[in-house]
Design an enzyme around this catalytic site. Structure first.
Site, PDB file in Angstrom:
ATOM      1  N   ARG A 193       1.024  -3.143  12.577  1.00 48.02           N
ATOM      2  CA  ARG A 193       0.317  -3.373  13.829  1.00 48.02           C
ATOM      3  C   ARG A 193       0.817  -4.700  14.387  1.00 48.02           C
ATOM      4  O   ARG A 193       1.088  -5.629  13.610  1.00 48.02           O
ATOM      5  CB  ARG A 193      -1.199  -3.492  13.602  1.00 48.02           C
ATOM      6  CG  ARG A 193      -1.917  -2.191  13.326  1.00 48.02           C
ATOM      7  CD  ARG A 193      -2.049  -1.331  14.588  1.00 48.02           C
ATOM      8  NE  ARG A 193      -2.884  -0.161  14.363  1.00 48.02           N
ATOM      9  CZ  ARG A 193      -2.410   1.055  14.080  1.00 48.02           C
ATOM     10  NH1 ARG A 193      -1.121   1.264  13.968  1.00 48.02           N
ATOM     11  NH2 ARG A 193      -3.256   2.063  13.926  1.00 48.02           N
ATOM     12  N   GLU A 205       0.642  -3.247  23.594  1.00 47.56           N
ATOM     13  CA  GLU A 205       1.368  -1.989  23.804  1.00 47.56           C
ATOM     14  C   GLU A 205       0.739  -1.212  24.953  1.00 47.56           C
ATOM     15  O   GLU A 205      -0.487  -1.201  25.074  1.00 47.56           O
ATOM     16  CB  GLU A 205       1.334  -1.146  22.524  1.00 47.56           C
ATOM     17  CG  GLU A 205       2.012  -1.849  21.358  1.00 47.56           C
ATOM     18  CD  GLU A 205       1.911  -1.056  20.048  1.00 47.56           C
ATOM     19  OE1 GLU A 205       1.386   0.061  20.057  1.00 47.56           O
ATOM     20  OE2 GLU A 205       2.346  -1.586  19.026  1.00 47.56           O
ATOM     21  N   SER A 249      -3.729  -6.908  -5.062  1.00 41.68           N
ATOM     22  CA  SER A 249      -3.631  -7.231  -6.485  1.00 41.68           C
ATOM     23  C   SER A 249      -2.224  -6.889  -6.954  1.00 41.68           C
ATOM     24  O   SER A 249      -1.523  -6.096  -6.325  1.00 41.68           O
ATOM     25  CB  SER A 249      -4.652  -6.416  -7.271  1.00 41.68           C
ATOM     26  OG  SER A 249      -4.396  -5.034  -7.081  1.00 41.68           O
ATOM     27  N   GLY A 285       0.840  -1.194   0.000  1.00 40.49           N
ATOM     28  CA  GLY A 285       0.000   0.000   0.000  1.00 40.49           C
ATOM     29  C   GLY A 285       0.869   1.236   0.000  1.00 40.49           C
ATOM     30  O   GLY A 285       2.010   1.209  -0.448  1.00 40.49           O
ATOM     31  N   HIS A 332       6.538   2.030  19.169  1.00 34.63           N
ATOM     32  CA  HIS A 332       5.495   2.494  18.229  1.00 34.63           C
ATOM     33  C   HIS A 332       5.661   3.981  17.934  1.00 34.63           C
ATOM     34  O   HIS A 332       4.773   4.789  18.229  1.00 34.63           O
ATOM     35  CB  HIS A 332       4.090   2.203  18.785  1.00 34.63           C
ATOM     36  CG  HIS A 332       3.032   2.222  17.709  1.00 34.63           C
ATOM     37  ND1 HIS A 332       1.870   1.500  17.780  1.00 34.63           N
ATOM     38  CD2 HIS A 332       2.981   2.872  16.514  1.00 34.63           C
ATOM     39  CE1 HIS A 332       1.136   1.712  16.686  1.00 34.63           C
ATOM     40  NE2 HIS A 332       1.793   2.543  15.911  1.00 34.63           N
TER      41      HIS A 332
END
Lengths: 315, 315
Positions: free
Chosen positions: B234, B263, B178, B155, B281
């Site tokens: 994540r 977390e 895809s 992405g 994070h």
């Protein structure tokens, strides 16, 4: 012993690399140039090549111990320990191991920059100590992508660094012996001008007397309170006292250093700073690259002893 | 209080970001969705928008407390804490803050990879503790440039990571919903196939139930003893128990993680490992980017309350 033509010099050779050389050619070994005079004179007279590794000076006096010496094959791209002028005057060729280590050194330079800006040493300690749960988040830090970088010395390694940082959308400035064909990048005549224009100053000079202190007190002052110094070249290229003064006073934002004036014993002032990332001169320190360097050094020795062209001569 | 239409929710907002929102529009504040029911019902009835930040679930029950609610504006690109299906069913728009943080997250991913491979946490401690002088060099480590990387999820952020790693001459493989127009890069149908083909596996998936455990025990086994896992997405995307088992057993080479299932209290098994780099994070944790995220969240709130098109709607 008259068929022993190779001297291996340097206590930083590991066993694998020493064995590679001494399996290829009958060889004798010394820890450092200072130990060469103790070799028996007949043995010294038979020596035609030295495979050298280290940072202790290899000067004219040591060279004159070997009347037949024709090659000093250095392990590493930086050969500032070797008096190349003295070697040339005696008809001794000097080779190094360029190119094969450029990727590793450039990788470390990029990681040093981001590790410093993103406070990753602190971040790791914060999690590993359990303080994340008890103390909450670490302070916000600083964006790297899109900022401005100055490469001091756009040689082979400097170019590899710049090519990587271009993918981080950074504005690339540089100094070099001459302006390069690099559309979109900005050339500066001197390091002070370069430092004044950038956020990160990455030093990729060769070592030796010509570049000593080229990142001067004035250049460090020009970098300013947002500036970060990254050095993967030689400790000698930076005025280290000026750098330490600026780091301690907060006159620059930080530093990320793989090299120091006094290795392996850096100035203890570095060890008290929280705005630095420190590495033990490991720019080329991967299994893959150190093997490639050893093979290139051996290839130069082999070429010389077998009468072929040297691969990577520097003089 | 009928002109107070904005609810600010999330105890991870800092003062600057809270002030930015409440200066723009009269607002009330709660720490978490669990505190919403305690608001006076007339006030709840006036609420049209929630500015949300955090990882505690924001579900249907909380949404139903606000009959006029039309917008949940999330701070962050990942909105897995919000039940988007429930929001859509109620005609509530959800926005996030994409793009502005992609550079920072990608920078951290690249630095995590190199820091792990080049043992830079150990290197820093070696110098900072003075052990370099007493114990000598650190062991040789591992070359990054030229190796093969697998991006799980190509992405926006995955693409930024891949573009950077291409400058490190890496062979790029990826999974995605895809196949993309990316000449020279190799598409895989599933994560197990991807993991079996690469040295470094970089997880850049969205969070949420659809991607939970997508980096499975089988994928981690396929990665093999030279493999390194990097996660900036994540904690939920990886079977964390399988990852810990593999790290402890040496079935993979290491991991570099910015995110965890629990977390800010990661599994204590992580804290005993020497082959990991851990970050709290902080992928988007720069001053520049957090400001841009806060401004984009406010811009979505403003667009909604003033009847203009939303900037970054996700449903």
């Amino acid at each position: 012993m008259s068929d022993t033509h190779l001297l291996i010099c340097g206590n930083s050779f590991n066993d694998v690399d020493r064995d590679r050389l001494s399996t290829a050619y009958p060889a004798v070994y010394v820890d450092a140039p200072a130990d060469m005079a103790a070799l028996e004179s007949g043995l010294r007279a038979s020596m035609r090549a030295v495979a050298f590794k280290g940072h202790t000076p290899f000067g004219a006096e040591a060279m004159d111990l070997f009347p037949q010496l024709g090659l000093i094959a250095n392990y590493g791209v930086g050969y500032d320990a070797i008096d190349v002028g003295a070697a040339s005057a005696r008809g001794i060729a000097v080779t190094n191991t360029p190119d094969v280590l450029s990727d590793d050194v450039a990788d470390l330079a990029v990681a040093l920059m981001i590790t410093q800006a993103r406070t990753m040493i602190r971040g790791h300690a914060h999690v590993a100590s359990g303080r994340w749960a008890t103390e909450g988040e670490i302070p916000l830090n600083r964006k790297v992508s899109g900022s401005t970088v100055g490469i001091v010395g756009l040689g082979r390694i400097g170019r590899e660094i710049a090519d990587r940082l271009a993918a981080f959308k950074m504005d690339i400035h540089y100094t070099s012996r001459s302006e390069k064909e690099t559309p979109g990048w900005t050339y500066h005549n001197d390091v002070v001008s370069l430092a004044g224009a950038v956020d990160f100053l990455v030093v990729a000079l060769v070592g030796g007397p010509d570049t000593k202190g080229q990142v001067s007190r004035e250049a460090i002052a020009a970098l300013g309170p947002r500036g970060v110094v990254v050095n993967i070249s030689r400790g000698s290229t930076i005025d280290e006292g000026a750098l330490l003064d600026a780091l301690e006073a907060g006159n620059i934002a930080g530093a990320a250093l793989d090299v120091f004036e006094n290795e392996p014993n850096p100035d203890p002032r570095f060890l008290k700073l929280s705005n630095v990332v420190l590495q033990p001169h490991q720019g080329s320190g991967t299994v893959e690259t150190r093997t490639a360097m050893a093979e290139l050094q051996l290839a130069n020795v082999a070429a010389f002893l077998e009468g072929r062209d040297l691969l990577t001569q520097v003089n």
